[in-house]
Motif scaffolding. Structure first.
Motif, PDB file in Angstrom:
ATOM      1  N   LYS A   1       0.828  -1.209   0.000  1.00  0.00           N
ATOM      2  CA  LYS A   1       0.000   0.000   0.000  1.00  0.00           C
ATOM      3  C   LYS A   1       0.864   1.262   0.000  1.00  0.00           C
ATOM      4  O   LYS A   1       0.520   2.253  -0.649  1.00  0.00           O
ATOM      5  CB  LYS A   1      -0.954   0.004   1.200  1.00  0.00           C
ATOM      6  CG  LYS A   1      -2.145  -0.924   1.053  1.00  0.00           C
ATOM      7  CD  LYS A   1      -3.175  -0.681   2.136  1.00  0.00           C
ATOM      8  CE  LYS A   1      -4.344  -1.657   2.011  1.00  0.00           C
ATOM      9  NZ  LYS A   1      -5.083  -1.478   0.745  1.00  0.00           N
ATOM     10  N   GLU A   2       1.970   1.219   0.689  1.00  0.00           N
ATOM     11  CA  GLU A   2       2.876   2.376   0.695  1.00  0.00           C
ATOM     12  C   GLU A   2       3.507   2.559  -0.685  1.00  0.00           C
ATOM     13  O   GLU A   2       3.681   3.685  -1.163  1.00  0.00           O
ATOM     14  CB  GLU A   2       3.966   2.190   1.747  1.00  0.00           C
ATOM     15  CG  GLU A   2       3.468   2.292   3.185  1.00  0.00           C
ATOM     16  CD  GLU A   2       4.611   2.206   4.190  1.00  0.00           C
ATOM     17  OE1 GLU A   2       5.779   2.454   3.784  1.00  0.00           O
ATOM     18  OE2 GLU A   2       4.334   1.892   5.360  1.00  0.00           O
TER      19      GLU A   2
ATOM     20  N   LEU B   1       2.179   1.636  -3.554  1.00  0.00           N
ATOM     21  CA  LEU B   1       1.137   2.115  -4.461  1.00  0.00           C
ATOM     22  C   LEU B   1       0.886   3.605  -4.259  1.00  0.00           C
ATOM     23  O   LEU B   1       0.738   4.360  -5.234  1.00  0.00           O
ATOM     24  CB  LEU B   1      -0.158   1.326  -4.235  1.00  0.00           C
ATOM     25  CG  LEU B   1      -0.097  -0.176  -4.524  1.00  0.00           C
ATOM     26  CD1 LEU B   1      -1.394  -0.848  -4.105  1.00  0.00           C
ATOM     27  CD2 LEU B   1       0.160  -0.431  -6.005  1.00  0.00           C
ATOM     28  N   GLU B   2       0.834   4.022  -3.019  1.00  0.00           N
ATOM     29  CA  GLU B   2       0.589   5.435  -2.735  1.00  0.00           C
ATOM     30  C   GLU B   2       1.767   6.285  -3.196  1.00  0.00           C
ATOM     31  O   GLU B   2       1.577   7.393  -3.717  1.00  0.00           O
ATOM     32  CB  GLU B   2       0.356   5.637  -1.232  1.00  0.00           C
ATOM     33  CG  GLU B   2      -0.068   7.047  -0.857  1.00  0.00           C
ATOM     34  CD  GLU B   2      -1.323   7.503  -1.558  1.00  0.00           C
ATOM     35  OE1 GLU B   2      -1.405   8.710  -1.883  1.00  0.00           O
ATOM     36  OE2 GLU B   2      -2.225   6.664  -1.802  1.00  0.00           O
ATOM     37  N   ARG B   3       2.970   5.775  -3.030  1.00  0.00           N
ATOM     38  CA  ARG B   3       4.157   6.492  -3.500  1.00  0.00           C
ATOM     39  C   ARG B   3       4.092   6.688  -5.009  1.00  0.00           C
ATOM     40  O   ARG B   3       4.376   7.779  -5.521  1.00  0.00           O
ATOM     41  CB  ARG B   3       5.408   5.704  -3.118  1.00  0.00           C
ATOM     42  CG  ARG B   3       6.712   6.174  -3.762  1.00  0.00           C
ATOM     43  CD  ARG B   3       7.060   7.580  -3.364  1.00  0.00           C
ATOM     44  NE  ARG B   3       8.339   7.976  -3.934  1.00  0.00           N
ATOM     45  CZ  ARG B   3       8.656   9.216  -4.234  1.00  0.00           C
ATOM     46  NH1 ARG B   3       7.797  10.202  -4.011  1.00  0.00           N
ATOM     47  NH2 ARG B   3       9.837   9.515  -4.744  1.00  0.00           N
TER      48      ARG B   3
ATOM     49  N   ARG C   1       1.403   6.752  -6.892  1.00  0.00           N
ATOM     50  CA  ARG C   1       0.344   7.733  -7.188  1.00  0.00           C
ATOM     51  C   ARG C   1       0.899   9.145  -7.088  1.00  0.00           C
ATOM     52  O   ARG C   1       0.595  10.008  -7.923  1.00  0.00           O
ATOM     53  CB  ARG C   1      -0.824   7.561  -6.222  1.00  0.00           C
ATOM     54  CG  ARG C   1      -1.636   6.297  -6.402  1.00  0.00           C
ATOM     55  CD  ARG C   1      -2.815   6.273  -5.450  1.00  0.00           C
ATOM     56  NE  ARG C   1      -3.809   7.274  -5.833  1.00  0.00           N
ATOM     57  CZ  ARG C   1      -4.840   7.638  -5.074  1.00  0.00           C
ATOM     58  NH1 ARG C   1      -4.986   7.115  -3.865  1.00  0.00           N
ATOM     59  NH2 ARG C   1      -5.697   8.535  -5.505  1.00  0.00           N
ATOM     60  N   GLN C   2       1.699   9.389  -6.079  1.00  0.00           N
ATOM     61  CA  GLN C   2       2.288  10.716  -5.892  1.00  0.00           C
ATOM     62  C   GLN C   2       3.272  11.048  -7.018  1.00  0.00           C
ATOM     63  O   GLN C   2       3.314  12.184  -7.495  1.00  0.00           O
ATOM     64  CB  GLN C   2       3.004  10.789  -4.543  1.00  0.00           C
ATOM     65  CG  GLN C   2       2.067  10.682  -3.338  1.00  0.00           C
ATOM     66  CD  GLN C   2       2.830  10.569  -2.024  1.00  0.00           C
ATOM     67  OE1 GLN C   2       4.044  10.706  -1.985  1.00  0.00           O
ATOM     68  NE2 GLN C   2       2.100  10.313  -0.948  1.00  0.00           N
TER      69      GLN C   2
ATOM     70  N   ASP D   1      -3.975   5.837 -11.838  1.00  0.00           N
ATOM     71  CA  ASP D   1      -4.264   6.314 -10.488  1.00  0.00           C
ATOM     72  C   ASP D   1      -5.467   5.593  -9.897  1.00  0.00           C
ATOM     73  O   ASP D   1      -5.464   5.225  -8.718  1.00  0.00           O
ATOM     74  CB  ASP D   1      -4.522   7.821 -10.508  1.00  0.00           C
ATOM     75  CG  ASP D   1      -4.677   8.398  -9.111  1.00  0.00           C
ATOM     76  OD1 ASP D   1      -3.666   8.472  -8.393  1.00  0.00           O
ATOM     77  OD2 ASP D   1      -5.814   8.742  -8.733  1.00  0.00           O
TER      78      ASP D   1
ATOM     79  N   LEU E   1      -4.298   2.079  -8.941  1.00  0.00           N
ATOM     80  CA  LEU E   1      -3.426   2.124  -7.766  1.00  0.00           C
ATOM     81  C   LEU E   1      -4.223   2.387  -6.497  1.00  0.00           C
ATOM     82  O   LEU E   1      -3.938   1.816  -5.437  1.00  0.00           O
ATOM     83  CB  LEU E   1      -2.365   3.211  -7.946  1.00  0.00           C
ATOM     84  CG  LEU E   1      -1.297   2.942  -9.021  1.00  0.00           C
ATOM     85  CD1 LEU E   1      -0.488   4.207  -9.296  1.00  0.00           C
ATOM     86  CD2 LEU E   1      -0.381   1.801  -8.615  1.00  0.00           C
ATOM     87  N   SER E   2      -5.237   3.225  -6.590  1.00  0.00           N
ATOM     88  CA  SER E   2      -6.058   3.533  -5.412  1.00  0.00           C
ATOM     89  C   SER E   2      -6.885   2.332  -4.968  1.00  0.00           C
ATOM     90  O   SER E   2      -7.345   2.272  -3.827  1.00  0.00           O
ATOM     91  CB  SER E   2      -6.981   4.716  -5.709  1.00  0.00           C
ATOM     92  OG  SER E   2      -7.963   4.366  -6.673  1.00  0.00           O
TER      93      SER E   2
ATOM     94  N   SER F   1      -1.802  -2.722  -9.558  1.00  0.00           N
ATOM     95  CA  SER F   1      -0.659  -2.069 -10.213  1.00  0.00           C
ATOM     96  C   SER F   1      -0.560  -2.531 -11.662  1.00  0.00           C
ATOM     97  O   SER F   1       0.313  -3.323 -12.011  1.00  0.00           O
ATOM     98  CB  SER F   1       0.642  -2.381  -9.474  1.00  0.00           C
ATOM     99  OG  SER F   1       0.811  -3.799  -9.358  1.00  0.00           O
TER     100      SER F   1
END
Length: 436
Positions: free
Chosen positions: A114-115, A117-119, A121-122, A143, A146-147, A151
């Motif tokens: 999850k980290e 995926l969020e990275r 997205r950023q 996006d 990923l949310s 992936s």
């Protein structure tokens, strides 16, 4: 090699937790964020550890694995299920409780998915306002996936690679229709002339092919779509073309074998004009030279332009400057315009591209069913995969005028390269016929 107990236990623990966490990351509990009834688990008898666990020649492996698992159970990270009548010696299943997932990540030294995926997205966020529509749409789809814990075609373990991709994509629109050397672009962007080719280009091209909706045949054409080039580009042409540079009038007509116009020349040229009765764009280089050699007696009345497949950005810029000279204006006689290319899907697409964007009255030359049938013996075989493309083209309204030749290609299972026509003086052009 002699086994080391502490090293063996450490590697076993890391690999076991990696497998269990991988199962968790593929589960509904991970996707929804709501713990389900099914917990990640591993049967020791059907696992990558089975051979070592049952190795009768070295009992230490089972002993060390059991000790490592008991330690993880003591820490509350795992639950162990012992085989019937074999408690203390034979472990049947290893279970990862859902409320211990974060602890397992920590012990394994693994960054939670999850980290990651969020990275990512950023990293991709700056593309939300990209000037190119297809890039914005790709970022939006990525996006959304990923949310949701997915992936799609993305390497979540390479955020720095995607940072470089975003940097390149953000810079390319600033070229404003021009092309730049790959290495110069790389040096300017990354302070390393080879970094783009080494670390970014493969991913950049794959993205363009997947998301742009464009059709290209060669790597050079895909690079040009993005505004990149491996070598300097030229516009190759022959015939009665005049233009001005810094108020000085220049003519291409004296160059009997044709001339190559550099990017700087095309950029500076103004007042482009031609007295040609006929403009001919030619897809392939061999056929372009063949035309100049065999029709040299008509060089004063024909402006011949080599397209090199899909027109590169430089040629597109030239076409835009030429377009004013080939459109009706007052009493000026508009030259006929023809495109000669391969009788295949690529040749048809190139013709339609040039016609739609630059020369509206363009006509195909020797790209019909009769020509295909005439040179059938020298045609190339069309594969079944290619036949699928032909059927798709037949159902596309954009290619309605091409139905006869598309149907002939499909029926015969062939396609024709323009180089097969080896004598262009024997073939008739409509304007020649009408003028006697």
């Amino acid at each position: 090699m002699e086994l080391n107990e502490s090293s063996y236990k450490r590697q076993f623990t890391r690999r076991l937790l990696d497998i269990l966490l991988g199962k968790y990351e593929q589960s509904q509990s991970f996707a929804t964020g709501v713990p389900g009834k099914q917990r990640p688990q591993l049967a020791m008898g059907k696992s990558p550890f089975t051979a070592d666990y049952n190795d009768e020649m070295d009992f230490r492996k089972r002993q060390w694995m059991n000790e490592a698992l008991l330690e993880l159970e003591h820490l509350g990270v795992l639950e162990l299920v012992w085989a019937k009548f074999s408690a203390g010696t034979d472990i049947d299943k290893v279970i990862l409780p859902l409320d211990r997932v974060q602890q397992a990540y920590g012990l394994a030294g693994i960054v939670p998915l999850k980290e990651k995926l969020e990275r990512l997205r950023q990293v991709l966020a700056p593309l939300a306002n990209h000037p190119w529509v297809w890039v914005r749409k790709w970022r939006e789809k990525a996006d959304a996936a990923l949310s949701q814990g997915k992936s799609p075609h993305l390497d979540v373990d390479d955020p720095s690679g995607y940072e470089d991709l975003v940097r390149a994509l953000s810079e390319l629109p600033l070229l404003e229709g021009n092309s730049v050397s790959i290495r110069l672009f790389s040096q300017r962007l990354f302070q390393d002339s080879k970094h783009l080719e080494r670390s970014v280009l493969k991913r950049l091209l794959a993205l363009a092919k997947m998301a742009s909706g464009e059709q290209r045949d060669t790597e050079e054409e895909w690079l040009d779509l993005l505004g990149l080039a491996r070598n300097p580009q030229y516009v190759w042409l022959s015939g009665p073309l005049t233009f001005q540079i810094d108020s000085r009038e220049l003519s291409c007509e004296p160059f009997a074998g044709g001339v190559g116009l550099s990017a700087e020349t095309v950029r500076k040229m103004t007042e482009v004009a031609t007295t040609a009765r006929r403009i001919v764009t030619i897809e392939n280089l061999t056929s372009y030279h063949q035309w100049l050699e065999q029709r040299c007696d008509r060089s004063a009345e024909e402006l011949v332009i080599y397209t090199g497949g899909y027109p590169r950005r430089l040629l597109q810029s030239f076409f835009r400057k030429l377009s004013g000279a080939v459109r009706p204006a007052g009493d000026r006689l508009m030259p006929e315009a023809y495109h000669w290319g391969d009788i295949d899907i690529g040749g048809i697409r190139i013709y339609e591209y040039v016609k739609a964007r630059f020369i509206p009255h363009l006509q195909p030359l020797w790209m019909d069913a009769a020509t295909l049938l005439k040179y059938e013996a020298a045609a190339a075989e069309a594969s079944e995969e290619y036949a699928v493309q032909l059927r798709q083209a037949l159902s596309d309204p954009q290619y309605a005028d091409w139905r006869p030749v598309l149907e002939m290609m499909l029926e015969k299972g062939i396609r024709l390269e323009q180089e097969v026509i080896s004598d262009v003086t024997r073939e008739t052009i409509a304007e020649e016929r009408s003028s006697g």
